[in-house]
Design a protein around this motif. Structure first.
Motif, short mmCIF file in Angstrom:
data_model
loop_
_atom_site.label_atom_id
_atom_site.label_comp_id
_atom_site.label_asym_id
_atom_site.label_seq_id
_atom_site.Cartn_x
_atom_site.Cartn_y
_atom_site.Cartn_z
N ASP A 53 3.98 23.27 -1.93
CA ASP A 53 3.86 22.50 -0.69
C ASP A 53 2.48 21.88 -0.49
N LEU A 54 1.62 21.91 -1.51
CA LEU A 54 0.26 21.40 -1.34
C LEU A 54 0.25 19.90 -1.06
N TRP A 55 1.30 19.20 -1.50
CA TRP A 55 1.36 17.76 -1.26
C TRP A 55 1.26 17.44 0.22
N GLN A 56 1.70 18.34 1.09
CA GLN A 56 1.65 18.09 2.54
C GLN A 56 0.21 17.97 3.03
N ARG A 57 -0.70 18.69 2.39
CA ARG A 57 -2.12 18.59 2.75
C ARG A 57 -2.62 17.15 2.52
N TYR A 58 -2.24 16.58 1.38
CA TYR A 58 -2.73 15.24 1.05
C TYR A 58 -2.00 14.17 1.84
N LEU A 59 -0.75 14.44 2.21
CA LEU A 59 -0.08 13.52 3.12
C LEU A 59 -0.79 13.50 4.46
N ALA A 60 -1.20 14.66 4.95
CA ALA A 60 -1.93 14.72 6.23
C ALA A 60 -3.23 13.93 6.15
N LEU A 61 -3.93 14.02 5.03
CA LEU A 61 -5.16 13.25 4.86
C LEU A 61 -4.87 11.75 4.82
N VAL A 62 -3.79 11.37 4.16
CA VAL A 62 -3.40 9.96 4.10
C VAL A 62 -3.04 9.44 5.49
N LEU A 63 -2.26 10.21 6.22
CA LEU A 63 -1.88 9.79 7.57
C LEU A 63 -3.09 9.66 8.47
N ASP A 64 -4.04 10.57 8.31
CA ASP A 64 -5.27 10.49 9.11
C ASP A 64 -6.03 9.21 8.80
N GLY A 65 -6.01 8.81 7.54
CA GLY A 65 -6.68 7.57 7.16
C GLY A 65 -5.94 6.33 7.61
N ASP B 170 0.83 -1.21 0.00
CA ASP B 170 0.00 0.00 0.00
C ASP B 170 0.87 1.26 0.00
N VAL B 171 2.00 1.21 0.67
CA VAL B 171 2.79 2.43 0.91
C VAL B 171 3.31 3.06 -0.37
N PRO B 172 4.00 2.34 -1.27
CA PRO B 172 4.47 3.01 -2.49
C PRO B 172 3.35 3.54 -3.36
N LEU B 173 2.18 2.90 -3.33
CA LEU B 173 1.07 3.42 -4.12
C LEU B 173 0.51 4.70 -3.49
N LEU B 174 0.50 4.77 -2.16
CA LEU B 174 0.12 6.03 -1.50
C LEU B 174 1.14 7.12 -1.82
N GLN B 175 2.42 6.75 -1.83
CA GLN B 175 3.46 7.73 -2.20
C GLN B 175 3.28 8.19 -3.64
N LEU B 176 2.88 7.28 -4.50
CA LEU B 176 2.65 7.63 -5.90
C LEU B 176 1.49 8.62 -6.03
N MET B 177 0.44 8.41 -5.25
CA MET B 177 -0.70 9.33 -5.26
C MET B 177 -0.28 10.73 -4.81
N ILE B 178 0.47 10.79 -3.72
CA ILE B 178 0.91 12.09 -3.20
C ILE B 178 1.87 12.75 -4.19
N GLY B 179 2.74 11.93 -4.80
CA GLY B 179 3.66 12.47 -5.79
C GLY B 179 2.94 13.03 -7.00
N ALA B 180 1.85 12.38 -7.42
CA ALA B 180 1.07 12.89 -8.55
C ALA B 180 0.43 14.23 -8.20
N ALA B 181 -0.09 14.36 -6.99
CA ALA B 181 -0.66 15.64 -6.55
C ALA B 181 0.40 16.73 -6.54
N ALA B 182 1.60 16.37 -6.08
CA ALA B 182 2.70 17.35 -6.05
C ALA B 182 3.08 17.79 -7.45
N HIS B 183 3.14 16.84 -8.38
CA HIS B 183 3.51 17.16 -9.75
C HIS B 183 2.51 18.12 -10.40
#
Length: 238
Positions: free
Chosen positions: A185-197, A164-177
């Motif tokens: 720095d918007l990717w940090q928002r989605y990382l926070a949502l992922v961590l909350d989940g 699950d982890v590399p795919l979550l990283q891929l999702m966050i990386g796509a948002a960053a791109h």
């Protein structure tokens, strides 16, 4: 005056590798530095012509130093992909398993956000296959152990798997791109949502609608995430 003759190399001995001249080594380092910048900004589908132009050298100079683009990619990212393994091992040694996982996802999230090429080579697996495979062999046990520790201490939900982890990283990386030019720095928002989940709670989490990939399924899926290269891309490397 007698002429000096070059020493004869013993039969069967390996050929001697001559060190690069100072100007040749400077060109090599210039090419690597230019490739780092271009790969980070535009990804790995750029041509060697693009990199030569950015380095201020002829494309022939690039080919004299690197046989093809794959050789250049390995030279550029060798230390970077090994650094990701080190981050996982450091996270595993963290006293608090959850904080170790957060540390790993945050630091690698920043790396992938700032370096599109690193995200593509490590998460999307379309280049430097041998190097990436070796890295995954070292990364997967550390990541699996990190997840198991966090689940044992009750901080990570029990249905998370290492794949699950590399795919979550891929999702966050796509948002960053997609948002890099607007707000880096918007990717940090989605990382926070992922961590909350990911965080375990007293109440039962929402059930996941699909099981995690097996390692074999992950290895089959990841190299297919990049679109096929166009004819123009392929001819640009010649």
């Amino acid at each position: 005056m007698s002429r000096r003759t070059a020493p004869v190399q013993p039969a069967g001995s390996p050929p001697r590798t001559r060190p690069l001249r100072a100007d040749a080594e400077r060109n090599r380092q210039r090419i690597i530095a230019a490739a780092q910048e271009v790969f980070a900004r535009r990804g790995l589908e750029v041509t060697l012509d693009d990199i030569a132009h950015h380095a201020g050298v002829g494309v022939g100079t690039v080919y004299r130093r690197f046989a093809d683009r794959e050789a250049l990619i390995e030279a550029v990212f060798d230390s970077e992909i090994q650094r990701v393994v080190t981050l996982a091992e450091q996270a595993l040694s963290h006293e608090d398993a959850w904080e170790g996982l957060v540390q790993f996802l945050t630091l690698t999230g920043r790396d992938f956000a700032e370096d599109r090429g690193l995200k593509e080579v490590l998460l999307e697996g379309a280049h430097a296959q041998n190097r990436v495979a070796t890295t995954r062999e070292r990364l997967t046990p550390a990541l699996s152990a990190l997840i198991a520790r966090a689940q044992q201490e009750g901080s990570l939900r029990n249905d998370i798997e290492a794949t699950d982890v590399p795919l979550l990283q891929l999702m966050i990386g796509a948002a960053a791109h997609h948002t890099l030019a607007v707000t880096p720095d918007l990717w940090q928002r989605y990382l926070a949502l992922v961590l909350d989940g990911l965080r375990a709670r007293r109440e039962a989490p929402s059930p996941l609608p699909h099981r995690a990939l097996t390692q074999e399924e992950f290895d089959q899926a990841v190299p297919k995430t990049l679109p096929p290269r166009s004819v123009a891309d392929r001819t640009g490397d010649r």
